[in-house]
Design a protein around this motif. Structure first.
Motif, PDB file in Angstrom:
ATOM      1  N   ALA A  34     162.300  28.098 -78.062  1.00 35.29           N
ATOM      2  CA  ALA A  34     162.546  29.753 -77.941  1.00 35.29           C
ATOM      3  C   ALA A  34     162.509  30.218 -76.620  1.00 35.29           C
ATOM      4  O   ALA A  34     161.334  29.866 -75.827  1.00 35.29           O
ATOM      5  N   GLY A  35     163.326  31.014 -75.984  1.00 36.03           N
ATOM      6  CA  GLY A  35     163.000  31.647 -74.738  1.00 36.03           C
ATOM      7  C   GLY A  35     163.933  32.677 -74.097  1.00 36.03           C
ATOM      8  O   GLY A  35     164.534  33.223 -75.039  1.00 36.03           O
ATOM      9  N   VAL A  36     164.047  33.050 -73.266  1.00 33.68           N
ATOM     10  CA  VAL A  36     165.011  34.102 -72.596  1.00 33.68           C
ATOM     11  C   VAL A  36     165.948  33.271 -71.823  1.00 33.68           C
ATOM     12  O   VAL A  36     165.945  32.430 -71.280  1.00 33.68           O
ATOM     13  N   PRO A  37     167.349  34.167 -71.484  1.00 31.69           N
ATOM     14  CA  PRO A  37     168.185  33.437 -70.932  1.00 31.69           C
ATOM     15  C   PRO A  37     167.908  32.524 -69.557  1.00 31.69           C
ATOM     16  O   PRO A  37     168.476  31.926 -69.231  1.00 31.69           O
ATOM     17  N   VAL A  38     166.987  33.156 -68.800  1.00 38.17           N
ATOM     18  CA  VAL A  38     166.878  32.534 -67.578  1.00 38.17           C
ATOM     19  C   VAL A  38     166.027  31.258 -67.510  1.00 38.17           C
ATOM     20  O   VAL A  38     166.060  30.692 -66.483  1.00 38.17           O
ATOM     21  N   GLN A  39     165.584  30.772 -68.565  1.00 35.71           N
ATOM     22  CA  GLN A  39     164.686  29.752 -68.554  1.00 35.71           C
ATOM     23  C   GLN A  39     165.297  28.568 -69.431  1.00 35.71           C
ATOM     24  O   GLN A  39     166.187  28.868 -70.389  1.00 35.71           O
ATOM     25  N   PRO A  40     165.043  27.365 -69.008  1.00 34.30           N
ATOM     26  CA  PRO A  40     165.260  26.211 -69.899  1.00 34.30           C
ATOM     27  C   PRO A  40     164.631  25.971 -70.812  1.00 34.30           C
ATOM     28  O   PRO A  40     163.144  26.105 -70.827  1.00 34.30           O
ATOM     29  N   THR A  84     168.393  18.331 -89.937  1.00 32.09           N
ATOM     30  CA  THR A  84     167.292  18.597 -89.315  1.00 32.09           C
ATOM     31  C   THR A  84     167.373  20.125 -89.391  1.00 32.09           C
ATOM     32  O   THR A  84     168.314  20.780 -89.099  1.00 32.09           O
ATOM     33  N   LEU A  85     166.039  20.711 -89.560  1.00 30.24           N
ATOM     34  CA  LEU A  85     166.269  22.217 -89.641  1.00 30.24           C
ATOM     35  C   LEU A  85     164.705  22.763 -88.888  1.00 30.24           C
ATOM     36  O   LEU A  85     163.620  22.402 -89.453  1.00 30.24           O
ATOM     37  N   SER A  86     164.771  23.569 -87.787  1.00 30.30           N
ATOM     38  CA  SER A  86     163.444  24.219 -87.475  1.00 30.30           C
ATOM     39  C   SER A  86     163.654  25.672 -87.367  1.00 30.30           C
ATOM     40  O   SER A  86     164.577  26.181 -86.832  1.00 30.30           O
ATOM     41  N   ILE A  87     162.663  26.380 -87.897  1.00 35.47           N
ATOM     42  CA  ILE A  87     162.749  27.987 -87.638  1.00 35.47           C
ATOM     43  C   ILE A  87     161.326  28.349 -87.124  1.00 35.47           C
ATOM     44  O   ILE A  87     160.437  27.802 -87.318  1.00 35.47           O
ATOM     45  N   SER A  88     161.635  29.137 -86.024  1.00 38.39           N
ATOM     46  CA  SER A  88     160.477  29.666 -85.015  1.00 38.39           C
ATOM     47  C   SER A  88     160.532  31.189 -85.127  1.00 38.39           C
ATOM     48  O   SER A  88     161.323  31.872 -84.902  1.00 38.39           O
ATOM     49  N   GLN A  89     159.224  31.558 -84.863  1.00 40.72           N
ATOM     50  CA  GLN A  89     158.953  33.097 -84.596  1.00 40.72           C
ATOM     51  C   GLN A  89     157.861  33.196 -83.540  1.00 40.72           C
ATOM     52  O   GLN A  89     156.755  32.293 -83.569  1.00 40.72           O
ATOM     53  N   GLY A  90     158.257  33.729 -82.537  1.00 36.66           N
ATOM     54  CA  GLY A  90     157.089  33.725 -81.396  1.00 36.66           C
ATOM     55  C   GLY A  90     157.326  34.921 -80.528  1.00 36.66           C
ATOM     56  O   GLY A  90     158.056  36.045 -80.798  1.00 36.66           O
ATOM     57  N   LEU A  91     156.266  35.213 -79.798  1.00 33.95           N
ATOM     58  CA  LEU A  91     156.332  36.434 -78.716  1.00 33.95           C
ATOM     59  C   LEU A  91     156.391  36.096 -77.288  1.00 33.95           C
ATOM     60  O   LEU A  91     155.924  34.650 -76.924  1.00 33.95           O
ATOM     61  N   ILE A  92     157.127  36.587 -76.444  1.00 31.51           N
ATOM     62  CA  ILE A  92     157.537  36.228 -75.146  1.00 31.51           C
ATOM     63  C   ILE A  92     156.943  37.259 -74.251  1.00 31.51           C
ATOM     64  O   ILE A  92     157.288  38.460 -74.464  1.00 31.51           O
TER      65      ILE A  92
END
Length: 475
Positions: A34-40, A84-92
């Motif tokens: 997961a992440g924001v557009p500017v990061q790999p 395959t399936l991964s579901i993630s929830q996080g804070l940046i």
């Protein structure tokens, strides 16, 4: 601008393919995160490339389509089903969401879906891979939006694999303005769809004749570049041995745009001789020929070619090399988008024009995978020279390194670094992006894990006042 009339040759090609298919019926069939557009970010997928695209692990975000048709997995009599399936929830937490010298902080809620689907049978193949993130900016820096890549393909064969219908779809994001940060306001969604038949005949035991036709549709959310592409391919291949073959190949492309006031319709062709060799530890492909396009007042001719080598130094270490030059355009560039060693959701580079361009490139990769440690390195340099507008000529570089270590049964750690450079050769400006990061993954159970990631990003641009630094933490 005058709109050129689409030649009738694609209709002749399709009609000929149908006729030959009927004739062939009389012959015996033959098998073959997961992440924001500017990061790999963690990718979770490998976008489909072309036959001449960089081998596994060598693709990066600014790769271009190369010589050859889009391949699909080989047909198999034994069915294969894999999901395959991964579901993630996080804070940046990021301290410079606007990527400007001043900067402002922002907290982002990130919901991710990473999936892969594969189906394989005697007469049908399908695969789909996607990495999508829904980003909600909690202090309202930007509107919430969906960000990510999806790549899917399928083919179905009939008449003992003589006739195959193929569908390929590539979806993702592209940067719009090279002078502005890669923020949600400077991204657009792009989708490229290709569909059409392939006919394969074997008039002699050691000769394979293939003909194909594709209709492609490129759709851009903001840029006025949407349009269709008609592609025809023809090859005659001679099987030299169980591990080698040589072929004469012709690829004919016709670019037709919805907005012909800003875009000029043109044709693009490549004719080349190709040799392939597959050994126990080495794969080699060499191609050389001529490219033609009429993206201008007259037809222009140039040499095209490539060399691709993949070699397994050992059971744990593999090396690839890909170098060449070929004619390309904005839609073929997007279709060949791939992530590098650091992984991540790939963002297509800026497409300022739909004009034909000559891509000169060198790329390579090294991957070493041990029992607990994996090291991956990818590098690519590319120079794009445009037919109509030399002001957008660019030189691109992308260099990525990733080192991952399984510290214990539950803990995995990784460090990575990325350097990308874009130089507009005739406009007097360039910029270089640097990203360094580390992450740790704790997996207490089979179906559940915690991820921590820290990324430091910076950009140096020759235009005053635009360079920035940024720190990002994700949990």
């Amino acid at each position: 601008m005058m709109t050129r009339v689409r030649p009738a040759r694609i209709n002749l090609a399709i009609a000929g393919a149908v006729a030959l298919c009927l004739l062939a019926g009389a012959r015996q069939g033959w098998a073959q995160e997961a992440g924001v557009p500017v990061q790999p970010q963690e990718a979770g997928q490998t976008p489909a490339g072309t036959l001449g695209a960089p081998l596994q692990g060598a693709g990066i975000t600014n790769t271009v389509a190369q010589l050859g048709p889009v391949p699909m997995p080989a047909m198999g009599a034994n069915g294969v089903r894999q999901d395959t399936l991964s579901i993630s929830q996080g804070l940046i937490e990021v301290d410079n969401i606007d990527q400007t010298p001043e900067g402002r902080s922002q907290t982002i809620s990130a919901t991710g879906v990473d999936f892969g689907v594969q189906r394989s049978g005697a007469n049908f193949n399908a695969n789909a891979a996607g990495d999508l993130q829904y980003l909600d900016y909690l202090q309202n820096a930007y509107p919430s939006h969906l960000f990510g890549n999806v790549n899917a393909g399928a083919n179905a064969s009939m008449f003992d694999h003589r006739l195959t219908w193929t569908l390929q779809d590539n979806y993702g994001d592209q940067q719009v303005d090279p002078l502005l940060p890669v923020s949600p306001e400077n991204l657009q969604q792009v989708n490229v769809l290709n569909v059409g038949p392939d006919l394969t005949l074997m008039p002699f035991n050691d000769v394979v004749v293939q003909m194909g036709a594709r209709y492609g549709r490129a759709s851009y959310q903001a840029s006025p570049f949407s349009g269709g592409q008609y592609t025809e391919t023809f090859s005659v291949e001679r099987i030299l041995s169980a591990v080698s073959d040589i072929a004469v190949v012709a690829n004919l492309d016709q670019q037709r745009f919805d907005n012909t006031l800003l875009n000029t319709d043109y044709d693009q062709s490549q004719f080349y001789l190709r040799y392939r060799l597959t050994g126990a530890r080495t794969q080699v492909q060499v191609a050389a020929g001529e490219g033609q396009d009429n993206d201008g007042p007259d037809w222009t001719h140039t040499g095209v070619g490539e060399i691709r080598v993949q070699h397994a130094l050992s059971a744990l270490i593999s090396v690839t090399l890909d170098a060449g030059r070929n004619l390309a355009n904005a839609s073929s560039n997007f279709s060949a988008l791939q992530a590098g060693a650091a992984g991540g959701i790939s963002i297509a580079p800026v497409g300022l024009t739909t004009s034909s361009y000559l891509a000169n490139y060198v790329s390579g990769s090294v991957q070493a995978q041990g029992a607990r440690t994996t090291i991956a390195l990818t590098a690519r340099w590319e120079k794009d020279l445009y037919a109509q507008d030399s002001s957008v000529n660019t030189a691109l570089g992308d260099y990525q390194l990733s080192v991952q270590r399984r510290v214990s049964r539950m803990l995995t750690a990784r460090v990575f670094g990325v350097v990308t450079r874009s130089a507009y050769l005739n406009e007097g400006f360039s910029y270089t992006d640097y990203q360094e990061g580390l992450e740790a993954t704790l997996t207490p159970g089979r179906h559940f894990s915690f991820l921590f990631r820290y990324v430091h990003a910076s950009q140096v641009m020759t235009v005053d006042g635009t360079s920035y630094k940024e720190n990002l933490v994700y949990l």
